[in-house]
Design an enzyme around this catalytic site. Structure first.
Site, mmCIF file in Angstrom:
data_model
loop_
_atom_site.group_PDB
_atom_site.id
_atom_site.type_symbol
_atom_site.label_atom_id
_atom_site.label_comp_id
_atom_site.label_asym_id
_atom_site.label_seq_id
_atom_site.Cartn_x
_atom_site.Cartn_y
_atom_site.Cartn_z
ATOM 1 N N GLU A 1 1.058 -1.192 -0.038
ATOM 2 C CA GLU A 1 0.031 0.126 0.160
ATOM 3 C C GLU A 1 0.912 1.346 0.031
ATOM 4 O O GLU A 1 1.689 1.219 0.870
ATOM 5 C CB GLU A 1 -0.957 0.157 1.246
ATOM 6 N N GLU B 1 4.899 5.024 3.911
ATOM 7 C CA GLU B 1 4.130 6.206 4.120
ATOM 8 C C GLU B 1 5.032 7.130 4.854
ATOM 9 O O GLU B 1 5.728 6.817 5.859
ATOM 10 C CB GLU B 1 2.939 5.919 5.283
ATOM 11 N N THR C 1 -11.694 4.774 2.806
ATOM 12 C CA THR C 1 -10.552 5.294 3.270
ATOM 13 C C THR C 1 -10.866 6.719 4.173
ATOM 14 O O THR C 1 -11.933 7.374 3.883
ATOM 15 C CB THR C 1 -9.382 5.610 2.587
ATOM 16 N N ARG C 2 -9.999 7.171 5.007
ATOM 17 C CA ARG C 2 -10.292 8.613 5.597
ATOM 18 C C ARG C 2 -10.475 9.584 4.740
ATOM 19 O O ARG C 2 -11.162 10.365 4.741
ATOM 20 C CB ARG C 2 -9.148 8.731 6.582
ATOM 21 N N ASP D 1 -2.221 12.531 -2.829
ATOM 22 C CA ASP D 1 -2.068 13.962 -2.498
ATOM 23 C C ASP D 1 -2.293 14.782 -3.902
ATOM 24 O O ASP D 1 -1.606 14.225 -4.912
ATOM 25 C CB ASP D 1 -0.674 14.378 -2.192
ATOM 26 N N ASP E 1 9.720 7.901 1.116
ATOM 27 C CA ASP E 1 9.000 7.689 -0.248
ATOM 28 C C ASP E 1 9.132 6.516 -0.857
ATOM 29 O O ASP E 1 10.380 5.658 -0.992
ATOM 30 C CB ASP E 1 10.122 8.597 -1.298
ATOM 31 N N ASP F 1 -10.377 11.458 -5.933
ATOM 32 C CA ASP F 1 -11.646 12.409 -5.672
ATOM 33 C C ASP F 1 -11.472 13.661 -6.796
ATOM 34 O O ASP F 1 -12.239 14.661 -6.456
ATOM 35 C CB ASP F 1 -11.709 12.715 -4.294
ATOM 36 N N GLU G 1 -11.279 9.374 1.496
ATOM 37 C CA GLU G 1 -12.558 9.065 0.705
ATOM 38 C C GLU G 1 -13.649 9.649 1.397
ATOM 39 O O GLU G 1 -14.548 10.479 1.107
ATOM 40 C CB GLU G 1 -12.785 7.650 0.350
HETATM 41 C C1 LIG Z 1 -4.220 12.403 0.656
HETATM 42 S S1 LIG Z 1 -3.376 10.937 1.668
HETATM 43 C C2 LIG Z 1 -4.367 9.890 1.548
HETATM 44 C C3 LIG Z 1 -4.102 8.515 2.595
HETATM 45 C C4 LIG Z 1 -4.764 7.441 2.609
HETATM 46 N N1 LIG Z 1 -4.486 6.685 1.523
HETATM 47 C C5 LIG Z 1 -6.281 7.589 2.534
HETATM 48 O O1 LIG Z 1 -6.957 7.297 1.373
HETATM 49 O O2 LIG Z 1 -6.902 8.046 3.670
HETATM 50 C C6 LIG Z 1 -1.999 10.653 0.670
HETATM 51 C C7 LIG Z 1 -0.779 10.006 1.600
HETATM 52 O O3 LIG Z 1 0.176 9.653 0.387
HETATM 53 C C8 LIG Z 1 1.441 9.600 1.186
HETATM 54 N N2 LIG Z 1 2.424 10.145 0.265
HETATM 55 C C9 LIG Z 1 2.504 10.935 -0.721
HETATM 56 N N3 LIG Z 1 3.728 10.817 -1.619
HETATM 57 C C10 LIG Z 1 4.046 9.648 -1.207
HETATM 58 C C11 LIG Z 1 5.181 8.759 -1.697
HETATM 59 N N4 LIG Z 1 6.120 9.082 -2.513
HETATM 60 N N5 LIG Z 1 5.485 7.534 -0.993
HETATM 61 C C12 LIG Z 1 4.685 7.216 -0.091
HETATM 62 N N6 LIG Z 1 3.674 7.836 0.535
HETATM 63 C C13 LIG Z 1 3.273 9.125 -0.298
HETATM 64 C C14 LIG Z 1 1.147 11.135 1.976
HETATM 65 O O4 LIG Z 1 2.126 11.373 2.840
HETATM 66 C C15 LIG Z 1 -0.159 11.054 2.594
HETATM 67 O O5 LIG Z 1 -0.130 10.387 3.638
#
Ligand SMILES: C[S@@+](CC[C@H](N)C(=O)[O-])C[C@H]1O[C@@H](n2cnc3c(N)ncnc32)[C@H](O)[C@@H]1O
Length: 247
Positions: free
Chosen positions: A76, A101, A225-226, A151, A129, A187, A228
């Site tokens: 994930e 994450e 998910t949170r 993001d 990353d 979204d 969503e």
């Molecule tokens: C908008 S949040 C969504 C979190 C979760 N998937 C949800 O739907 O509730 C996007 C997440 O992706 C992570 N993220 C962004 N770039 C990433 C990367 N290069 N590698 C791993 N995670 C990353 C961010 O830190 C953030 O927690």
């Protein structure tokens, strides 16, 4: 408190062994100050449940990170607070999950839930990353991957920071077994459109399904998910994409 490197991966080279430059796709790495208990959870989680790819892992070394009962390994990407990851681990007892994450408060929330539910054994966390992680995993080691609500980077000048891209597909494809599923959701309409286009033109992926919030209940093994939920509350539906690694 664990010391955190806040420098953008792309601008510093990120993991030292990762020579490519890429724009940083995530925002902050730290949120609210962690309590002592949370700091301990984080340190313990990173000590015991993290995955080290400073040297590339071969298939056997990866398998040994999980209990013998694990038959499949899933990934994930950007698990946020870990709600979806925890659900998948709880509901798939033969699966080991690697979660990537960089947001440490999210890692803590996930560790907290995993410890409470005694599910840590089948999880490995990469608190950085995902692109650096992908470089250290062996070929065809994953039978499923998720990237849910990455993001959005809505401003045009930030588009290159969007994580779902042809570049990401190039890096992920060799790690997925033929036929493996890759689930994506967003979204943000123009992000979803760009993702569909990138997948359509990528030779290593087939698009198996595209659906929207209206048909959400057709996927009972895809919990909300949170992010969503947050989008729903703000009146935004989402687009869901199921890709298959071409055989
Ligand atoms: C908008 S949040 C969504 C979190 C979760 N998937 C949800 O739907 O509730 C996007 C997440 O992706 C992570 N993220 C962004 N770039 C990433 C990367 N290069 N590698 C791993 N995670 C990353 C961010 O830190 C953030 O927690």
């Amino acid at each position: 408190m664990t010391k955190v490197d806040d420098a953008p991966c792309g601008e510093t080279g990120g993991a030292a062994h990762f020579p490519e430059r890429w724009p940083r796709s995530f925002g902050r790495r730290k949120g609210r100050t962690l309590s002592l208990r949370q700091s301990a959870l984080l340190v313990e989680g990173l000590q015991n449940r993290s995955i080290d790819v400073s040297q590339p892992l071969d298939a056997l070394a990866l398998k040994r990170l999980f209990p013998d009962s694990v038959q499949d390994i899933w990934l994930e990407i950007g698990f946020g607070g870990g709600e979806h990851l925890v659900w998948q681990v709880a509901n798939n007892p033969r699966v080991g999950v690697i979660g990537a994450e960089p947001y440490l408060n999210g890692v803590v929330s996930a560790m907290d839930a995993l410890v409470t539910r005694e599910l840590t054994e089948r999880v490995r966390v990469y608190a950085d990353d995902v692109l650096a992680l992908l470089r250290g995993l062996p070929p065809e080691c994953l039978s499923r991957a998720f990237m849910l609500f990455p993001d959005p980077w809505p401003k045009k000048r930030h588009r290159e920071r969007r994580l779902f891209s042809a570049h990401l597909l190039d890096k992920l494809a060799p790690l997925l077994r033929p036929g493996a599923e890759f689930r994506f959701a967003s979204d943000i309409d123009d992000y979803a459109e760009a993702a569909i286009e990138a997948a359509r033109s990528h030779p290593a992926f087939d698009i198996a399904r595209v659906f929207t919030t209206d048909n959400r209940d057709t996927m009972p093994d895809w919990p909300v998910t949170r992010y969503e939920e947050k989008a729903r509350k703000q009146g935004r539906g989402a687009t869901f994409l199921v890709l298959h690694r071409a055989i």
